[in-house]
Write an enzyme that holds these catalytic residues in place. Structure first.
Site, PDB file in Angstrom:
ATOM      1  N   SER A  37      -4.877   1.564  17.289  1.00 34.46           N
ATOM      2  CA  SER A  37      -5.370   1.834  15.947  1.00 34.46           C
ATOM      3  C   SER A  37      -5.560   3.348  15.765  1.00 34.46           C
ATOM      4  CB  SER A  37      -6.659   1.048  15.694  1.00 34.46           C
ATOM      5  OG  SER A  37      -6.977   1.016  14.327  1.00 34.46           O
ATOM      6  N   ASP A  54      -0.513  -6.586   9.439  1.00 37.54           N
ATOM      7  CA  ASP A  54      -1.694  -5.815   9.821  1.00 37.54           C
ATOM      8  C   ASP A  54      -2.535  -5.514   8.585  1.00 37.54           C
ATOM      9  OD1 ASP A  54      -3.558  -4.009  10.775  1.00 37.54           O
ATOM     10  OD2 ASP A  54      -2.111  -2.860  11.949  1.00 37.54           O
ATOM     11  N   HIS A 105      -3.878  -7.114  13.069  1.00 35.08           N
ATOM     12  CA  HIS A 105      -4.282  -5.804  13.581  1.00 35.08           C
ATOM     13  C   HIS A 105      -4.734  -5.842  15.036  1.00 35.08           C
ATOM     14  CE1 HIS A 105      -5.569  -1.654  13.237  1.00 35.08           C
ATOM     15  NE2 HIS A 105      -6.792  -1.970  13.653  1.00 35.08           N
TER      16      HIS A 105
END
Length: 402
Positions: free
Chosen positions: A203, A315, A350
């Site tokens: 991330s 995501d 995600h």
């Protein structure tokens, strides 16, 4: 007499296990259950002609997951509201087995690091006299240190440094104006204890991994999982998400100057979801349809080694596939002389960074005064996480010479 066979019964968290139930009658149904106290899953099977249920070969008739999936009971664990306890595999009428899933594998040593301004934890296999490659492991927008990721990676033959950079004692409180020179010090520290150096992040940590690699030529490999080839806005102080996103500041600085960044867009849909207390897909704060300002693109072509980009097609955390594709385009345009690849898992969400075989049923997760949507299909997210971890380990070995 029927019994449960588990191999191995004690193993690192990232290692799959084989589960069999033997000694049943042909055609007999058996319900296999997995419990960790706070989570539970189950699957109903029919024994084959030999009276065997083999989770590596048989699909359940019913239960928490579908299809042949050796680790299906693990990723499909659902919250029970109870307290966390031991990991217990049981079969009604047969018995149970207590499994040990190790966050720090046997033979891996741990050392807290609090020196020269660095805050982190070093992990290494027990000394065998050789020089092992090193890997810096970066957390994302949650801050803190990803010790489990680093410990498990170390068991694959690396000296790993789980590095904090905000949100801990001795570090900035928020993801704002973090000096890249801090990571240069971390590289120097690890270089004294390891060979070739790689950087891994997920991330916002994936964005940072690419940025560190592009800044420091000592880095020989970068893995960015659901990351970004674009520098994005900082996450400032505030009691709620709107306040944090409205704080206009850079995430990173170099030589005292803030790096240009892609700002958040707080549109009507995002604001409405926050106000109405609905799950928030933070991807709504990132606009990439018309491209991004060139000065916010990370010059990934400067990375002196291989680059592995991993992203998800569903995501909701942010548009990792689009943001990572910016890096891929630059690598192609500059004919990057080292291996590079962008792997996209179309149905994953995600939460695919880090070690596999953990629950993938939480499609939402807590944020500052909100609940975030992670997106994706749980089964696809679980399988993507397992494959991404495998690719990460293999890539680091190939690029760093483990």
């Amino acid at each position: 007499m029927a019994e449960i066979l588990v191999n191995p019964q004690t193993a690192p968290l990232d290692q799959p296990v084989d589960v069999l139930v033997v000694g049943l009658k042909a055609g007999q149904t058996a319900t296999v259950q997995l419990s960790t106290g706070d989570r539970a899953s189950h699957a109903v099977f029919e024994a084959d002609d030999r009276g065997v249920v083999d989770l590596t070969r048989h699909a359940p008739l019913d239960g928490s997951y579908r299809g042949v999936d050796p680790m299906g009971l693990f990723w499909s664990l659902e919250r029970t509201g109870g307290k966390a306890g031991p990991t217990v595999l049981s079969v009604e009428g047969v018995g149970d087995r207590v499994l040990e899933r190790l966050a720090v594998p046997e033979g891996v040593e741990r050392l807290e690091v609090r020196e020269n301004g660095l805050v982190g934890t070093l992990f290494a296999p027990e000394d065998d006299g050789g020089v092992l490659p090193g890997v810096i492991v970066l957390s994302g927008s949650e801050g803190g240190i990803h010790e489990t990721d680093a410990a498990l990676l170390a068991a694959h033959g690396f000296v790993t440094f789980a590095l904090g950079y905000f949100g801990m004692k001795g570090l900035p409180e928020n993801l704002v104006d973090i000096p890249l020179e801090y990571f240069g010090k971390a590289i120097d520290y690890l270089s004294e204890r390891a060979g070739e150096i790689g950087v891994v992040g997920g991330s916002r940590g994936g964005e940072l991994a690419l940025l560190v690699g592009a800044t420091y030529p000592q880095v020989s490999a970068v893995v960015s999982v659901v990351g970004s080839g674009v520098v994005t806005q900082g996450i400032g102080p505030g009691a709620n998400l709107l306040q944090k996103l409205s704080y206009e500041a850079a995430s990173w600085t170099l030589k005292g100057e803030p790096l240009p960044y892609l700002p958040y867009e707080i549109g009507g849909e995002l604001r409405a979801r926050i106000v109405n207390d609905e799950p928030v897909p933070l991807r709504l704060a990132f606009s990439t349809e018309d491209g991004v300002p060139e000065d916010t693109e990370i010059p990934v072509e400067r990375i002196a080694g291989g680059v592995l980009l991993i992203s998800s097609g569903q995501d909701d955390g942010w548009p990792s596939a689009d943001l990572s594709e910016v890096a891929m385009r630059r690598l192609k345009d500059h004919e990057h002389p080292f291996p590079y690849e962008h792997v996209v898992y179309p149905e994953a969400g995600h939460l695919i960074a880090g070690p596999p075989h953990r629950p993938a049923t939480d499609v939402t997760y807590p944020g500052p005064g909100v609940t975030f949507s992670g997106g994706g299909v749980p089964r696809a997210t679980a399988h993507a996480q397992a494959n991404a971890w495998k690719r990460t380990v293999e890539f680091l070995r190939e690029q760093l010479g483990s």
